[in-house]
Write an enzyme that holds these catalytic residues in place. Structure first.
Site, PDB file in Angstrom:
ATOM      1  N   ASP A 114      34.104  42.054  50.819  1.00 15.11           N
ATOM      2  CA  ASP A 114      35.199  41.832  51.777  1.00 15.11           C
ATOM      3  C   ASP A 114      34.674  41.112  53.011  1.00 15.11           C
ATOM      4  O   ASP A 114      35.285  40.168  53.518  1.00 15.11           O
ATOM      5  CB  ASP A 114      35.914  43.147  52.125  1.00 15.11           C
ATOM      6  CG  ASP A 114      34.968  44.291  52.486  1.00 15.11           C
ATOM      7  OD1 ASP A 114      33.741  44.158  52.293  1.00 15.11           O
ATOM      8  OD2 ASP A 114      35.461  45.334  52.971  1.00 15.11           O
ATOM      9  N   ASP A 137      34.293  34.760  40.980  1.00 13.71           N
ATOM     10  CA  ASP A 137      35.537  34.046  40.681  1.00 13.71           C
ATOM     11  C   ASP A 137      36.319  33.835  41.980  1.00 13.71           C
ATOM     12  O   ASP A 137      36.769  32.728  42.278  1.00 13.71           O
ATOM     13  CB  ASP A 137      36.357  34.881  39.679  1.00 13.71           C
ATOM     14  CG  ASP A 137      37.685  34.239  39.359  1.00 13.71           C
ATOM     15  OD1 ASP A 137      37.705  33.014  39.106  1.00 13.71           O
ATOM     16  OD2 ASP A 137      38.714  34.948  39.367  1.00 13.71           O
ATOM     17  N   ASP A 186      36.444  30.171  44.648  1.00 14.31           N
ATOM     18  CA  ASP A 186      37.682  29.469  45.013  1.00 14.31           C
ATOM     19  C   ASP A 186      37.776  29.312  46.529  1.00 14.31           C
ATOM     20  O   ASP A 186      38.160  28.259  47.043  1.00 14.31           O
ATOM     21  CB  ASP A 186      38.915  30.229  44.512  1.00 14.31           C
ATOM     22  CG  ASP A 186      39.381  29.740  43.142  1.00 14.31           C
ATOM     23  OD1 ASP A 186      38.564  29.136  42.422  1.00 14.31           O
ATOM     24  OD2 ASP A 186      40.560  29.960  42.800  1.00 14.31           O
ATOM     25  N   TYR A 197      34.813  41.522  33.653  1.00 10.18           N
ATOM     26  CA  TYR A 197      35.461  40.623  32.686  1.00 10.18           C
ATOM     27  C   TYR A 197      35.187  41.051  31.248  1.00 10.18           C
ATOM     28  O   TYR A 197      35.981  40.798  30.361  1.00 10.18           O
ATOM     29  CB  TYR A 197      34.938  39.190  32.857  1.00 10.18           C
ATOM     30  CG  TYR A 197      35.679  38.340  33.869  1.00 10.18           C
ATOM     31  CD1 TYR A 197      35.833  38.775  35.173  1.00 10.18           C
ATOM     32  CD2 TYR A 197      36.192  37.099  33.514  1.00 10.18           C
ATOM     33  CE1 TYR A 197      36.490  37.992  36.102  1.00 10.18           C
ATOM     34  CE2 TYR A 197      36.851  36.307  34.434  1.00 10.18           C
ATOM     35  CZ  TYR A 197      36.992  36.756  35.731  1.00 10.18           C
ATOM     36  OH  TYR A 197      37.639  35.974  36.641  1.00 10.18           O
ATOM     37  N   LYS A 208      29.714  45.295  46.306  1.00 13.51           N
ATOM     38  CA  LYS A 208      30.567  46.287  46.971  1.00 13.51           C
ATOM     39  C   LYS A 208      29.851  47.621  46.884  1.00 13.51           C
ATOM     40  O   LYS A 208      30.368  48.625  46.374  1.00 13.51           O
ATOM     41  CB  LYS A 208      31.953  46.291  46.296  1.00 13.51           C
ATOM     42  CG  LYS A 208      33.015  47.118  46.997  1.00 13.51           C
ATOM     43  CD  LYS A 208      33.473  46.547  48.332  1.00 13.51           C
ATOM     44  CE  LYS A 208      34.388  47.537  49.030  1.00 13.51           C
ATOM     45  NZ  LYS A 208      34.722  47.123  50.411  1.00 13.51           N
TER      46      LYS A 208
HETATM   47  C1  IPM Z   1      37.427  30.227  36.593  1.00  7.88           C
HETATM   48  C2  IPM Z   1      38.783  30.633  36.100  1.00  7.88           C
HETATM   49  C3  IPM Z   1      38.600  31.515  34.872  1.00  7.88           C
HETATM   50  C4  IPM Z   1      37.891  32.762  35.316  1.00  7.88           C
HETATM   51  C5  IPM Z   1      39.881  31.847  34.105  1.00  7.88           C
HETATM   52  C6  IPM Z   1      40.664  30.603  33.745  1.00  7.88           C
HETATM   53  C7  IPM Z   1      39.583  32.656  32.882  1.00  7.88           C
HETATM   54  O1  IPM Z   1      39.519  31.243  37.102  1.00  7.88           O
HETATM   55  O2  IPM Z   1      36.677  29.593  35.825  1.00  7.88           O
HETATM   56  O3  IPM Z   1      37.106  30.542  37.730  1.00  7.88           O
HETATM   57  O4  IPM Z   1      38.525  33.723  35.794  1.00  7.88           O
HETATM   58  O5  IPM Z   1      36.674  32.821  35.180  1.00  7.88           O
HETATM   59 MG    MG Z   2      38.563  31.178  39.005  1.00  7.85          MG
END
Ligand code: IPM
Ligand code: MG
Length: 362
Positions: free
Chosen positions: A224, A248, A252, A141, A192
Site C-alpha cells: 500500500d 500486476d 500498471d 494466481y 504485505k
Molecule cells: C498482465 C495482465 C494479465 C495478468 C491478465 C490479462 C491475465 O493484467 O499481464 O498484467 O493479470 O497477469
Molecule cells: Mg496486468
C-alpha cells in the site's frame, strides 16, 4: 545467425501491431545479417473461436520449439463471459506456466518527448526510470486450493491461495538483485509482511539473500505504501521486485507514470528455453481494425527480445533509437497525442519508423 520466432498476434489490435513488428524485424535482419524464420499460432479469443481452447497444444508446442516468442495482445468483449477455463486470460496464464516464465520484467521509463502525456507534474516524473521485476508463475494466481466450494453450513465460499516456496522466492529474488546490479544498484522488495505470513517469509528470504549482493542496496515496502510512493515521488525507485498480484497492480501504476501504456514493452523469462516478449497494454478492442493503434510498445518488445533472448544488443539499440527519432520528428498516435504534434494512425507510424530504420547507418 538463424532464429525461429513464434508470433502470437492474438486479438483486438494484436494483428495490426504484430505486422509492424515483423516488418521491423525484416529490416533489422537485413542490416545485421540475422535470419528470422517466423511461425504463427493462435492464442486467446482467436484460438477459442478456432479450436474451443485459449491455448491449443500446438501453440504451446510451437512456442517451445522456438528461440523466442513475440506476443501482441489477447482478449475482447466477445469472450468476456465464457467460463474461466475458456477465457483468453487463461491462455496467457497457461503460456506463462507452460514455458516456466517466472520472471516478468516491466520497465517504466519516461521519455522526454512524451513527458507532457503524463498525468503527473513534470518535476515529479522527469527522469523516472523504474524496472518492475514481477514474479509470474506463483503466488495467488496459481496457489491451491482455488475455486468456489460449499461450506459445512451450505454457504458458498470463493478461495484463492497466496503461496510461495523457498525456491520460488529465491529465483525471482536473484533476478531482482542481478537486475538492480545492472541498473542503479537499488532494489526495493514490495510485500504485505505486516499482515500476510507468505509476505513475511518472502521478506525474510530476500533479506537473507542480500548478503550475496553487497553492492545492491536493499529496501522493503508494504504494497500500500509502495503504491503511494510510486505516485508521490517515483524517482526514489530503481528496481522493484514483488510477487505476482502486487506486481500486476504496481506495474500498471508505474506504466501510467510515463503517460502512455501504449509505449511500454515487457519480457517474461524462464530459467531456460524461450522467453515471451509483449507490450504491457492490452488488446484495445474499442479501436481494433481502425488503424488507430500505437505499434511502438510492440516494436520496443522486439528490441527487448533482441536484447534478452537473442543477444543482439546493437540491433536492439538501433530499434530503440529509431523509436525516439520518430517521436522527435513529432509523429504521435492518438494515445500519446499532444498539441503541435502530427497525429498518425498505426500504418503511417509504421511507415515513418521503417523509413528511419532503413535510412540510418548500422
Ligand atoms: C498482465 C495482465 C494479465 C495478468 C491478465 C490479462 C491475465 O493484467 O499481464 O498484467 O493479470 O497477469
Ligand atoms: Mg496486468
Amino acid at each position: 545467425m538463424n532464429y525461429r520466432i513464434t508470433l502470437l498476434p492474438g486479438d483486438g489490435i494484436g494483428p495490426e501491431i504484430m505486422t509492424v513488428a515483423v516488418d521491423v524485424l525484416k529490416v533489422i535482419g537485413n542490416q545485421f545479417n540475422l535470419n528470422f524464420e517466423f511461425q504463427e499460432a493462435p492464442i486467446g479469443g482467436v484460438a477459442i473461436d478456432a479450436t474451443g481452447e485459449p491455448l491449443p497444444k500446438e501453440t504451446l508446442e510451437k512456442c517451445r520449439n522456438s528461440d523466442a516468442v513475440l506476443l501482441a495482445a489477447i482478449g475482447g468483449y466477445k469472450w468476456d463471459n465464457l467460463p474461466r477455463h475458456q477465457r483468453p486470460e487463461t491462455g496467457l496464464l497457461g503460456l506463462r506456466a507452460g514455458l516456466g516464465l517466472f520472471a516478468n520484467l516491466r520497465p517504466a521509463k519516461i521519455l522526454p518527448q512524451l513527458i507532457d502525456a503524463s498525468s503527473l507534474k513534470r518535476e515529479i516524473v522527469e527522469g523516472v526510470d523504474i524496472m518492475v521485476v514481477r514474479e509470474l508463475t506463483g503466488g495467488v494466481y496459481f496457489g491451491t486450493p482455488k475455486g468456489v466450494f460449499e461450506t459445512e453450513t451450505g454457504e458458498k465460499r470463493g478461495v484463492n491461495t497466496m503461496a510461495y516456496t523457498e525456491s520460488e522466492i529465491d529465483r525471482i529474488a536473484k533476478v531482482g538483485f542481478e537486475t538492480a546490479q545492472k541498473r542503479g544498484g537499488k532494489l526495493c522488495s514490495v510485500d504485505k509482511a505486516n499482515v500476510l505470513e507468505v509476505s513475511q517469509f518472502w521478506r525474510d528470504r530476500i533479506t537473507q539473500m542480500s548478503s550475496e549482493f553487497p553492492d545492491v542496496e536493499l529496501s522493503h515496502l508494504y504494497v500500500d505504501n509502495a503504491a503511494m510512493q510510486l505516485v508521490r515521488w517515483p524517482k526514489q525507485f530503481d528496481t522493484i521486485v514483488t510477487g505476482n498480484l502486487f506486481g500486476d497492480i504496481l506495474s500498471d501504476a508505474a506504466a501510467m507514470l510515463t503517460g502512455s501504456i501504449g509505449m511500454l514493452p515487457s519480457a517474461s523469462l524462464g530459467a531456460s528455453g524461450p522467453g515471451v516478449f509483449e507490450p504491457v497494454h492490452g488488446s484495445a478492442p474499442d479501436i481494433a481494425g481502425q488503424d488507430k493503434a500505437n505499434p511502438l510498445a510492440q516494436v520496443l518488445s522486439v528490441a527487448m527480445m533482441l536484447r534478452y533472448a537473442l543477444e543482439q544488443p546493437a540491433a536492439a539499440d538501433k530499434i530503440e533509437q529509431a523509436v525516439l527519432q520518430v517521436l522527435d520528428l513529432g509523429y504521435r498516435t492518438g494515445d500519446i497525442m499532444s498539441e503541435g504534434m502530427k497525429q498518425v494512425g498505426c500504418k503511417e507510424m509504421a511507415e515513418v519508423l521503417l523509413k528511419v530504420l532503413s535510412s540510418s547507418e548500422v
